[in-house]
Design a protein around this motif. Sequence first.
Motif, PDB file in Angstrom:
ATOM      1  N   THR A  63       2.917   5.934  -2.705  1.00 23.25           N
ATOM      2  CA  THR A  63       4.100   6.716  -3.095  1.00 23.25           C
ATOM      3  C   THR A  63       4.117   6.918  -4.606  1.00 23.25           C
ATOM      4  OG1 THR A  63       5.316   5.789  -1.225  1.00 23.25           O
ATOM      5  CG2 THR A  63       6.616   6.822  -2.957  1.00 23.25           C
ATOM      6  N   ALA A  64       3.760   5.864  -5.353  1.00 26.26           N
ATOM      7  CA  ALA A  64       3.757   5.960  -6.823  1.00 26.26           C
ATOM      8  C   ALA A  64       2.704   6.948  -7.305  1.00 26.26           C
ATOM      9  CB  ALA A  64       3.506   4.591  -7.441  1.00 26.26           C
ATOM     10  N   LYS A  65       1.596   7.068  -6.614  1.00 29.16           N
ATOM     11  CA  LYS A  65       0.518   7.967  -7.017  1.00 29.16           C
ATOM     12  C   LYS A  65       0.699   9.364  -6.437  1.00 29.16           C
ATOM     13  CE  LYS A  65      -2.798   4.307  -7.728  1.00 29.16           C
ATOM     14  NZ  LYS A  65      -4.026   3.682  -7.395  1.00 29.16           N
ATOM     15  N   ASP A  66       1.719   9.517  -5.589  1.00 30.25           N
ATOM     16  CA  ASP A  66       2.031  10.815  -4.983  1.00 30.25           C
ATOM     17  C   ASP A  66       0.795  11.409  -4.283  1.00 30.25           C
ATOM     18  OD1 ASP A  66       3.822  12.812  -4.301  1.00 30.25           O
ATOM     19  OD2 ASP A  66       3.250  14.060  -6.023  1.00 30.25           O
ATOM     20  N   VAL A  67       0.168  10.584  -3.446  1.00 35.25           N
ATOM     21  CA  VAL A  67      -1.056  10.996  -2.755  1.00 35.25           C
ATOM     22  C   VAL A  67      -0.762  11.997  -1.655  1.00 35.25           C
ATOM     23  CG1 VAL A  67      -2.967  10.166  -1.332  1.00 35.25           C
ATOM     24  CG2 VAL A  67      -2.241   8.865  -3.317  1.00 35.25           C
ATOM     25  N   GLY A  68       0.275  11.774  -0.887  1.00 34.40           N
ATOM     26  CA  GLY A  68       0.599  12.719   0.172  1.00 34.40           C
ATOM     27  C   GLY A  68       1.430  12.079   1.257  1.00 34.40           C
ATOM     28  N   ALA A  69       2.249  12.889   1.878  1.00 37.75           N
ATOM     29  CA  ALA A  69       3.165  12.411   2.911  1.00 37.75           C
ATOM     30  C   ALA A  69       2.423  12.004   4.184  1.00 37.75           C
ATOM     31  CB  ALA A  69       4.197  13.484   3.217  1.00 37.75           C
ATOM     32  N   ASN A  70       1.304  12.692   4.467  1.00 43.86           N
ATOM     33  CA  ASN A  70       0.562  12.404   5.687  1.00 43.86           C
ATOM     34  C   ASN A  70       0.020  10.965   5.669  1.00 43.86           C
ATOM     35  OD1 ASN A  70      -0.598  12.879   8.186  1.00 43.86           O
ATOM     36  ND2 ASN A  70      -2.464  13.743   7.315  1.00 43.86           N
ATOM     37  N   LEU A  71      -0.576  10.560   4.545  1.00 40.99           N
ATOM     38  CA  LEU A  71      -1.114   9.211   4.421  1.00 40.99           C
ATOM     39  C   LEU A  71       0.002   8.175   4.445  1.00 40.99           C
ATOM     40  CD1 LEU A  71      -3.568   7.422   4.055  1.00 40.99           C
ATOM     41  CD2 LEU A  71      -3.383   7.776   1.579  1.00 40.99           C
ATOM     42  N   ILE A  72       1.103   8.482   3.799  1.00 38.77           N
ATOM     43  CA  ILE A  72       2.250   7.561   3.808  1.00 38.77           C
ATOM     44  C   ILE A  72       2.778   7.401   5.236  1.00 38.77           C
ATOM     45  CG2 ILE A  72       4.641   7.254   3.051  1.00 38.77           C
ATOM     46  CD1 ILE A  72       3.830   8.649   0.424  1.00 38.77           C
ATOM     47  N   LEU A  94       0.829  -1.203   0.000  1.00 38.27           N
ATOM     48  CA  LEU A  94       0.000   0.000   0.000  1.00 38.27           C
ATOM     49  C   LEU A  94       0.869   1.261   0.000  1.00 38.27           C
ATOM     50  CD1 LEU A  94      -2.856   1.170   0.131  1.00 38.27           C
ATOM     51  CD2 LEU A  94      -2.700   1.029   2.630  1.00 38.27           C
ATOM     52  N   ILE A  95       1.937   1.246   0.780  1.00 38.97           N
ATOM     53  CA  ILE A  95       2.849   2.397   0.820  1.00 38.97           C
ATOM     54  C   ILE A  95       3.484   2.615  -0.545  1.00 38.97           C
ATOM     55  CG2 ILE A  95       5.049   3.210   1.776  1.00 38.97           C
ATOM     56  CD1 ILE A  95       4.169   1.857   4.440  1.00 38.97           C
ATOM     57  N   ALA A  96       3.850   1.520  -1.225  1.00 45.22           N
ATOM     58  CA  ALA A  96       4.446   1.639  -2.556  1.00 45.22           C
ATOM     59  C   ALA A  96       3.443   2.231  -3.549  1.00 45.22           C
ATOM     60  CB  ALA A  96       4.931   0.280  -3.038  1.00 45.22           C
TER      61      ALA A  96
END
Length: 156
Positions: free
Chosen positions: A81-90, A76-78
Amino acid sequence: MQPNPPTPHTATVDDKGVHVTTAAGKTRTYSGGEVMTLTQVIDLADGSATLCQASTDTCMVLADEAGQLAADCDELIAEITAKDVGANLIGKCEHLKEQLDLQAAAAKDVHDKIQGGEEACRTASANAELRHGPIFRAVADSPLTKPAERDFYNAR
């Protein structure tokens, strides 16, 4: 220096349990659950070992599930990260993965400790049978219904 010879205790049985009085006059009452036969001790140790084994199996299932969920978090993290959703969710996903790793490690630790308990129960059961079984069977198989008088045991 020789220790004092053992002195007999008196015991009476009623509906409240076994009442033991020492030679010094101290009394103690044992309920039915406190006075156990060798067979009861062995059965209790074997039952505890079986319960421990079931608990270790459960711990391993929990550790495996936590490990699988942690692996899913990595995927899920990968994706995030690939979709550049946001640092908070990561960050939240990474925190969740860390917690799942801790849970898996804790389950493994509990597994190892319970496994040691299972081994101790099985050892206690085997030792009780080995050390006390022959005399227990001799007493149980004896046609005598009461112990010998004290002089019998003191005779040389």
